[in-house]
Design a protein around this motif. Structure first.
Motif, PDB file in Angstrom:
ATOM      1  N   PHE A  32      55.369  21.029  -5.960  1.00 50.59           N
ATOM      2  CA  PHE A  32      54.925  20.042  -4.980  1.00 50.59           C
ATOM      3  C   PHE A  32      54.241  20.791  -3.843  1.00 50.59           C
ATOM      4  O   PHE A  32      54.823  21.699  -3.249  1.00 50.59           O
ATOM      5  N   LEU A  33      52.990  20.422  -3.579  1.00 49.75           N
ATOM      6  CA  LEU A  33      52.220  21.075  -2.524  1.00 49.75           C
ATOM      7  C   LEU A  33      52.106  20.141  -1.329  1.00 49.75           C
ATOM      8  O   LEU A  33      51.902  18.939  -1.489  1.00 49.75           O
ATOM      9  N   SER A  34      52.200  20.708  -0.131  1.00 52.58           N
ATOM     10  CA  SER A  34      51.967  19.903   1.063  1.00 52.58           C
ATOM     11  C   SER A  34      51.255  20.742   2.113  1.00 52.58           C
ATOM     12  O   SER A  34      51.362  21.970   2.123  1.00 52.58           O
ATOM     13  N   GLY A  35      50.503  20.062   2.958  1.00 55.52           N
ATOM     14  CA  GLY A  35      49.756  20.733   4.017  1.00 55.52           C
ATOM     15  C   GLY A  35      48.363  21.118   3.551  1.00 55.52           C
ATOM     16  O   GLY A  35      47.713  20.366   2.838  1.00 55.52           O
ATOM     17  N   GLU A  36      47.917  22.299   3.969  1.00 52.65           N
ATOM     18  CA  GLU A  36      46.560  22.751   3.677  1.00 52.65           C
ATOM     19  C   GLU A  36      46.573  24.107   2.980  1.00 52.65           C
ATOM     20  O   GLU A  36      47.328  24.991   3.355  1.00 52.65           O
TER      21      GLU A  36
ATOM     22  N   SER B 176      47.975  21.798   9.640  1.00 56.16           N
ATOM     23  CA  SER B 176      49.246  21.344   9.089  1.00 56.16           C
ATOM     24  C   SER B 176      49.825  22.445   8.206  1.00 56.16           C
ATOM     25  O   SER B 176      49.111  23.070   7.434  1.00 56.16           O
ATOM     26  N   GLU B 177      51.082  22.685   8.363  1.00 53.87           N
ATOM     27  CA  GLU B 177      51.752  23.789   7.695  1.00 53.87           C
ATOM     28  C   GLU B 177      51.755  23.611   6.184  1.00 53.87           C
ATOM     29  O   GLU B 177      52.008  22.531   5.678  1.00 53.87           O
ATOM     30  N   PHE B 178      51.468  24.697   5.482  1.00 52.26           N
ATOM     31  CA  PHE B 178      51.468  24.662   4.023  1.00 52.26           C
ATOM     32  C   PHE B 178      52.875  24.887   3.498  1.00 52.26           C
ATOM     33  O   PHE B 178      53.612  25.719   3.999  1.00 52.26           O
ATOM     34  N   LYS B 179      53.236  24.113   2.484  1.00 54.40           N
ATOM     35  CA  LYS B 179      54.550  24.273   1.874  1.00 54.40           C
ATOM     36  C   LYS B 179      54.431  24.073   0.373  1.00 54.40           C
ATOM     37  O   LYS B 179      53.682  23.221  -0.091  1.00 54.40           O
ATOM     38  N   ILE B 180      55.165  24.881  -0.373  1.00 58.49           N
ATOM     39  CA  ILE B 180      55.196  24.743  -1.826  1.00 58.49           C
ATOM     40  C   ILE B 180      56.660  24.650  -2.249  1.00 58.49           C
ATOM     41  O   ILE B 180      57.485  25.435  -1.793  1.00 58.49           O
TER      42      ILE B 180
ATOM     43  N   CYS C  45      50.201  16.789  -5.808  1.00 58.02           N
ATOM     44  CA  CYS C  45      49.412  17.031  -4.589  1.00 58.02           C
ATOM     45  C   CYS C  45      49.477  15.861  -3.609  1.00 58.02           C
ATOM     46  O   CYS C  45      48.609  15.731  -2.745  1.00 58.02           O
ATOM     47  N   LYS C  46      50.509  15.025  -3.743  1.00 62.73           N
ATOM     48  CA  LYS C  46      50.601  13.843  -2.887  1.00 62.73           C
ATOM     49  C   LYS C  46      50.562  14.197  -1.404  1.00 62.73           C
ATOM     50  O   LYS C  46      49.956  13.501  -0.601  1.00 62.73           O
ATOM     51  N   GLU C  47      51.202  15.312  -1.033  1.00 61.27           N
ATOM     52  CA  GLU C  47      51.271  15.714   0.377  1.00 61.27           C
ATOM     53  C   GLU C  47      50.229  16.769   0.746  1.00 61.27           C
ATOM     54  O   GLU C  47      50.239  17.283   1.860  1.00 61.27           O
TER      55      GLU C  47
END
Length: 105
Positions: free
Chosen positions: A20-24, A4-8, A52-54
């Motif tokens: 907000f962090l999402s992915g791995e 899963s794509e990482f996004k900040i 870190c919800k996502e």
């Protein structure tokens, strides 16, 4: 292997700096994470809030980057607050003792 794509995402909420962090966060995405996080740490003053919800995964490299950011932030007597951790990631913070360093909500 597809991950899963990482996004900040950075946001100023009132006087709070939020990320907000999402992915791995792993060996493939840690350089992006490190440079983005360091930019925030060096640009904004005050406490840092990391949502870190996502976030679905973080490895030891990612944890190390967080510790490095915390050391920088603590120089100005500020803290990093980490919120909305998934159970598997919260467990990692507890096992490594990082739940004692960071403010976990």
């Amino acid at each position: 292997m597809e991950c899963s794509e990482f996004k900040i995402t950075k946001e100023l909420v009132g006087d709070k700096t939020c990320i907000f962090l999402s992915g791995e966060i792993d060996i493939y995405t840690c350089q992006t994470f490190k440079s983005e996080l360091n930019e925030v740490v060096n640009t904004f003053k005050g406490d840092l809030y990391i949502d870190c919800k996502e976030l679905s995964y973080i490895d030891s490299t990612g944890l190390g980057i967080l510790v490095g950011a915390l050391k920088e932030i603590r120089k100005d007597n500020n803290n990093i607050y980490i919120c909305n951790l998934k159970d598997n990631i919260k467990k990692l913070f507890i096992i490594t003792g990082l739940d004692k360093l960071f403010k976990i909500d």
